[in-house]
Every structure is written in structure tokens, then in C-alpha cells.
Design an enzyme around this catalytic site. Sequence first.
Site, PDB file in Angstrom:
ATOM      1  N   GLU A 166      49.154  37.955  50.299  1.00  0.00           N
ATOM      2  CA  GLU A 166      50.395  38.684  49.993  1.00  0.00           C
ATOM      3  C   GLU A 166      50.006  40.125  49.704  1.00  0.00           C
ATOM      4  OE1 GLU A 166      53.276  37.034  47.235  1.00  0.00           O
ATOM      5  OE2 GLU A 166      52.646  34.994  47.729  1.00  0.00           O
ATOM      6  N   GLU A 225      49.591  31.223  43.702  1.00  0.00           N
ATOM      7  CA  GLU A 225      49.531  31.971  42.426  1.00  0.00           C
ATOM      8  C   GLU A 225      49.482  31.051  41.215  1.00  0.00           C
ATOM      9  OE1 GLU A 225      52.603  35.016  42.331  1.00  0.00           O
ATOM     10  OE2 GLU A 225      51.554  36.180  43.865  1.00  0.00           O
TER      11      GLU A 225
HETATM   12  O1  AHR Z   1      56.625  37.528  47.777  1.00  0.00           O
HETATM   13  C1  AHR Z   1      57.431  37.390  46.634  1.00  0.00           C
HETATM   14  C2  AHR Z   1      56.722  36.605  45.535  1.00  0.00           C
HETATM   15  O2  AHR Z   1      55.621  37.343  45.070  1.00  0.00           O
HETATM   16  C3  AHR Z   1      56.096  35.289  45.942  1.00  0.00           C
HETATM   17  O3  AHR Z   1      57.020  34.243  45.876  1.00  0.00           O
HETATM   18  C4  AHR Z   1      55.017  35.098  44.942  1.00  0.00           C
HETATM   19  O4  AHR Z   1      53.931  34.378  45.448  1.00  0.00           O
HETATM   20  C5  AHR Z   1      54.641  36.507  44.532  1.00  0.00           C
HETATM   21  O5  AHR Z   1      54.605  36.653  43.150  1.00  0.00           O
END
Ligand code: AHR
Length: 497
Positions: A291, A173
Site C-alpha cells: 500500500e 496491517e
Molecule cells: O487503503 C485504505 C486503508 O489503509 C486500508 O484498508 C488499510 O490497509 C490501510 O490502513
Amino acid sequence: MHKTTAYIEKNFKLANVDDKLFSSFIEHLGRAIYTGIYEPSHPESDDQGFRKDVIELVRELGITMVRYPGGNFLSGYNWTDGIGPRDQRPARLDLAWRTIETNEIGIDEFYDWCLKANTRVMAAVNMGTGTPQQAGYMVEYCNFPGGTWWSDLRIRNGHKEPYNIKTWCIGNEMDGPWQICHLDAADYGKKALETAKIMKWVDNSIELVVCGSSTSSMPTFPEWDRIVLEYTYDAVDYLSLHRYYENYGNDLDFLASFLDMDRFIKSVCATADYVKALKRSKKTMHLSFDEWNVWYQQRQKQHDWEIAPDILDDRYSLLDALVVGGLGVTLLNNSDRVKIACLAQLVNVIAPIITEKNGRVIRQSIYYPFRDISKYGRGTVLKPVVITPSVETCHGDAPLLHMSVVYNEENGYITVFCLNIDQSDDMLLELDMRSFGKLSMAEHVCLRGDDLNAVNTFDAPDTVSPKSMEIIGGEHEAFSVRIPKLSWNVLRFRTKG
Ligand code: AHR
């Protein structure tokens, strides 16, 4: 009762599903590692301190790859803190989550855990405080057979054979100002390119994921993705995207989150294809949705330098599970471009599996739809023609029945996954599958309930769990199946022979 008709033709193929679509994510965050997968004092722990009861549930999920070690944690992490004799490893401040990281677990132990859990590591290198050289050293440590400083150090640390970790993320990110040492798109693009060159020079067999946007609502989306790809297109194999869905109070809008996910994927594909055209490239960029999940309950807590406190310990309801099922269908239906997807995360932190410290482990509601797609989503995704009523939501008109069909030619099974978001009535699903000849119905499993807010607890762990439904006997080319309102369903059919 509403009616949906689906014409399923075996030659209308979208894509063979990459098994990496059934991946997950474990970050050094909250109780994911410590008292999650690792708890040496637990009666169920093995000789390395890993909880066997947790491993068992992870194996049952059929997770193919686990992204590690972060997450936001990654951007301040020095991977060498986590190797070598445990008593010499430094405890560090984790600035991402305001906790203390003891470094008891590092890449060596995590690799061992993955073997035990019957999965693979998807490693990530730090692009915040980390350098391209440190990334290259990590690839050398993990994948080089021996005879160099870093590979020999791995051997001295107890692993003679290289790990051969195939898939690597270049940062996490990096578009987010919350990231430690966040960069703008051009700076990240240049750094990622130089890092990719080093990593692939060390091991040319690896594949690389470059950071795309951390969510579609970022003001920099999709410019970030375009700029990053203009630097890195030839050097990387996947562009990442992340998205978590929230319930803002309207259940129907929440249930239709899959529409938003679909639009996000299509926009990222369009952006990547623009860069492909610009570069006159023959290569099509694949996507790594590394994610994805529902996450909205525990965002605001502040933490003050504790070791492994409860963080992001969302308790998932039946409604959340239905949403996750819908998102899983969308991932399958985009499997021509999305080759990696990681349910974020796996244990205790916005996770399908939760543990008690020194106690029990349970499956949360979202465990089930994920297990279904992981277990039965392997094969070829077909492109059925689906005629279904739609309903207006904040994401646009949503089909009342959201479905995906996967044909596994090896075992001869056709699986229909479907989410019914109809709040008022059951749905009659008519499946026309004549191109397969006569079929028998093998199974209909359904996740539903009268209380959308129901959750599994340690004392009532099966409150939200799937039930087998009555199936239609005999052999047929078409089936009419009743799909309960607000339910997640798996229908399985066997081809003759
Ligand atoms: O999964 C929780 C958080 O969400 C992670 O650390 C980050 O990559 C995202 O913003």
C-alpha cells in the site's frame, strides 16, 4: 538555473525490475467495487456487470497484479460469503468501515474481472477473525484442480480451471489496533507461520507475504517486523510495508516524501537482514510495498451502515501527482529488494481512476506518473552517479532532482524518470551516457502547470495531463535537457540499431 549532471553507465546495474512493482489494490471499501468496477445498470457495463470504460483505463495503466479484497475490510471478511448463487449470499455489516457489504462480488467475479483488465489477483486471507484452516480452504478453492470439496465447489460455481493465484497476503496491517482482532507481534507471528504452512501444503507453488508494519510511525516499528520475521522467516517470501504521504502545509516537505519512503525501505531491509543473520539464513527477504500513495483529504468521515457510500474519495492535484512520481522513482531505485508495490488504491478510493455513478470515468492527476513508471519502468534499473544541488526539508537534505534510470535491453530504450522539486527555477540536466555509444532522443514528456492545486474534474478531465516537450535531434553520447521547475518528466533514448 541550477544544474544536475548524471553519469549513466550501462554496466552499473541495480536490479531487474519485477513486474509486480506495478501492482495496485482494490478493497471492498467505498465505491471501489460497487459503482467503481462493477455497476450492472451502467450503459457501459458488460454481461457480468463490469464497467468497460473502467477496464479500459485499468488496462492502459498496465497494472500487473491487484491486491484483493482488503485492507481493513479483510480482517472481518469470510470469503465464503462471496461465492455461490448471488441471491443466497448474505449481506453483512462491515465493521472496518461501518458499511453494509452485499457480497455481490467475491473471489470468482474478481478473478474474471482481472482477466478482463489484463491483470492478476494478489489474494489476501483474513488473519483477524479468520483461521489458518479457512485460509487453506481458500487456496484449495482457488488453486486445486478438482476432486475435493472446495475445488469441486469452484467448478460447480462455474470455473472448471483453477485460478492458480500465485501471490497471497497473510492478513492486513495486523500491527494496527484498528484492525478487527488485532494481535501482538508474537501472536501474529505464530498464527502467520501456521497459516503459511497450511497454505503452502495445499499449493507449494504459491508465494506468501507476511504483514510488516502498517507505517513507519507505528510505535511498534521495527520491533514488530523483527519479531514476526523471527517466527516466519523460512516460511514466507515477502515482508509487507505500507505508507501514505500527507501534505501538512509545506509543499517542499511534501514533495520530498520520497526521502522518507527511502529511509523506511532501508530500515525494513536492515531489520530483515538482522533476522537473516540471526538465523544464518541464505535467503534474502524481499519486500512487498503493498500500500503506497498520497492520502490526506478524507480520513475523518463517519459512515452509518450504507451500501457503497463515498469513502476516501480524495481528489488529487498536480502537487499530489508530483509526489507520486517521486515515490515511484524511489520504488524503482529500491527494486533490488522491493519486488511488489501496490498503488493504493485503484478506483474511487484514494485512486488514480474515479467514476460517476451511472456516468463518466476520468483519470486523476496521479494516474499519469504511475502510468509512466508502469509503461517504461520495465527492464534493468541502473545506478547513475548524480550530482545535483540539495535543499533542506523536514525529511533531511533532498536532491532537487530525484531520478531513476531504466534500461530495457529488449527494446533498446533507456528511460530517465525525474522529478524536479526546485520551486524557483528550471534545471539543466546533463546526461552523460557514453557507455551506450550514440543515442537518439525519442521523447520528453512532462507533467507540470502553473497551479499546483489544479485537479482533473469530470467536466475538465485534462486539466492536469502530460505534454510532449521538444526533443534534441541527431545522435549523441551526451544530452543537455531543460527540466521545468516543479515537474515530473520522462525522457526516452534509443540505442543505435
Ligand atoms: O487503503 C485504505 C486503508 O489503509 C486500508 O484498508 C488499510 O490497509 C490501510 O490502513
